[in-house]
Design an enzyme around this catalytic site. Structure first.
Site, PDB file in Angstrom:
ATOM      1  CG  MET A  92      -1.985  -1.127   1.151  1.00 35.36           C
ATOM      2  SD  MET A  92      -2.891  -1.231  -0.419  1.00 35.36           S
ATOM      3  CE  MET A  92      -4.023   0.145  -0.221  1.00 35.36           C
ATOM      4  CB  ILE A  94       3.026   5.484  -3.991  1.00 37.72           C
ATOM      5  CG1 ILE A  94       1.502   5.291  -4.096  1.00 37.72           C
ATOM      6  CG2 ILE A  94       3.603   5.946  -5.332  1.00 37.72           C
ATOM      7  CD1 ILE A  94       0.728   6.540  -4.371  1.00 37.72           C
ATOM      8  CG  LEU A  95       7.207   0.846  -5.098  1.00 35.97           C
ATOM      9  CD1 LEU A  95       7.799  -0.237  -5.998  1.00 35.97           C
ATOM     10  CD2 LEU A  95       7.667   0.639  -3.664  1.00 35.97           C
ATOM     11  CG  ASN A 109       0.502  -3.130  -8.293  1.00 36.98           C
ATOM     12  OD1 ASN A 109       0.437  -3.758  -7.225  1.00 36.98           O
ATOM     13  ND2 ASN A 109      -0.375  -2.185  -8.614  1.00 36.98           N
ATOM     14  CG  HIS A 111      -5.247  -1.678 -10.007  1.00 36.51           C
ATOM     15  ND1 HIS A 111      -5.112  -0.920  -8.863  1.00 36.51           N
ATOM     16  CD2 HIS A 111      -6.341  -1.208 -10.648  1.00 36.51           C
ATOM     17  CE1 HIS A 111      -6.085  -0.018  -8.831  1.00 36.51           C
ATOM     18  NE2 HIS A 111      -6.837  -0.177  -9.902  1.00 36.51           N
ATOM     19  CG  ASP A 147      -2.842   1.647  -9.820  1.00 36.94           C
ATOM     20  OD1 ASP A 147      -2.080   0.785  -9.360  1.00 36.94           O
ATOM     21  OD2 ASP A 147      -3.690   2.228  -9.134  1.00 36.94           O
ATOM     22  CD  GLU A 176      -6.766  -9.103  -7.240  1.00 38.20           C
ATOM     23  OE1 GLU A 176      -5.809  -9.204  -6.466  1.00 38.20           O
ATOM     24  OE2 GLU A 176      -7.664  -8.254  -7.095  1.00 38.20           O
TER      25      GLU A 176
HETATM   26  C1  GRF Z   1      -5.774  -7.112  -4.145  1.00 42.07           C
HETATM   27  O1  GRF Z   1      -7.110  -6.804  -4.407  1.00 42.07           O
HETATM   28  C2  GRF Z   1      -4.868  -6.451  -5.162  1.00 42.07           C
HETATM   29  O2  GRF Z   1      -5.469  -6.331  -6.410  1.00 42.07           O
HETATM   30  C3  GRF Z   1      -4.641  -5.081  -4.563  1.00 42.07           C
HETATM   31  O3  GRF Z   1      -4.570  -5.308  -3.187  1.00 42.07           O
HETATM   32  C4  GRF Z   1      -5.295  -6.492  -2.846  1.00 42.07           C
HETATM   33  C5  GRF Z   1      -4.345  -7.380  -2.110  1.00 42.07           C
HETATM   34  O4  GRF Z   1      -4.963  -8.493  -1.555  1.00 42.07           O
HETATM   35  N1  GRF Z   1      -3.470  -4.465  -5.118  1.00 42.07           N
HETATM   36  P1  GRF Z   1      -4.109  -9.606  -0.849  1.00 42.07           P
HETATM   37  O5  GRF Z   1      -3.307  -8.931   0.274  1.00 42.07           O
HETATM   38  O6  GRF Z   1      -3.186 -10.218  -1.876  1.00 42.07           O
HETATM   39  O7  GRF Z   1      -5.088 -10.597  -0.296  1.00 42.07           O
END
Ligand code: GRF
Length: 190
Positions: A92, A94-95, A109, A111, A147, A176
């Site tokens: 969380m 930002i780099l 990353n 998203h 992003d 994901e």
């Molecule tokens: C995911 O929804 C990802 O897309 C976002 O942060 C959330 C991370 O979830 N960048 P987790 O910690 O991998 O469960």
């Protein structure tokens, strides 16, 4: 199969970390997690890392003067692991240019939207407010635009009239967990 060294950055739950751990266990997967980094020592994902005997580094931003110094220290701590890839998985912070330049084209990353739509936070809420009929997730390279880096893989998810923010989040997260390992494999075998 050559196993390239991967670092995973997390801040929270770690479900994507978990899916990457599972992928790395397969013989035909070209990567191995050498280090899990977190800015948050209370991230639940760190438990997953430890249960899987992965090395963990946590670093509290509040002990540093600024992002530059924070990232300098991260770079120093990561050096011994000779990482070929860094995967942000719910990281969380930002780099900045500092770390991005140190790992050129080596930071990914995930998203929870179909980028370039819905950059930033609260993607599912905004998707619902806009009555979208589909959303999804994207794995992309990290550059200095949040992003905004080059897209590697995306997966669409349909939205129906009964969907809520929560149900969309669940559907997207399921995808994901499939596309992140796929994208890592793509990048490492390129
Ligand atoms: C995911 O929804 C990802 O897309 C976002 O942060 C959330 C991370 O979830 N960048 P987790 O910690 O991998 O469960």
């Amino acid at each position: 199969m050559i196993k390239h060294s991967i670092g995973i950055f997390i801040s929270g739950r770690g479900s994507n970390l978990n899916s990457i751990i599972k992928a790395c266990k397969k013989d035909d997967f070209p990567g191995e997690i050498k280090i899990v980094f977190s800015n948050n020592e209370n991230a639940t994902g760190l438990k997953i890392a430890k249960e899987n005997n992965l090395k963990v580094i946590t670093l509290d931003y509040n002990n540093f003067k600024n992002t530059e110094e924070y990232e300098e220290r991260i770079i120093e701590l990561l050096k011994p692991y000779n990482l070929q890839l860094i995967c942000l998985a719910g990281y969380m912070k930002i780099l900045s240019k500092k770390i991005i330049d140190n790992f050129p084209n080596k930071i990914l990353n995930i998203h929870p939207s179909l980028l370039p739509k819905y950059k930033g936070l609260n993607t599912h809420r905004r998707v619902l407010e806009n009555n979208e009929t589909k959303t999804g997730c994207t794995v992309h390279y990290v550059n200095q635009e949040m992003d905004g880096g080059k897209i590697i893989l995306q997966k669409e998810v349909n939205i129906n009239s009964e969907d809520t923010e929560r149900s969309i989040a669940m559907k997207v997260l399921r995808e994901e967990h499939i596309i992140y390992p796929k994208a890592i494999k793509l990048v490492l075998t390129k």
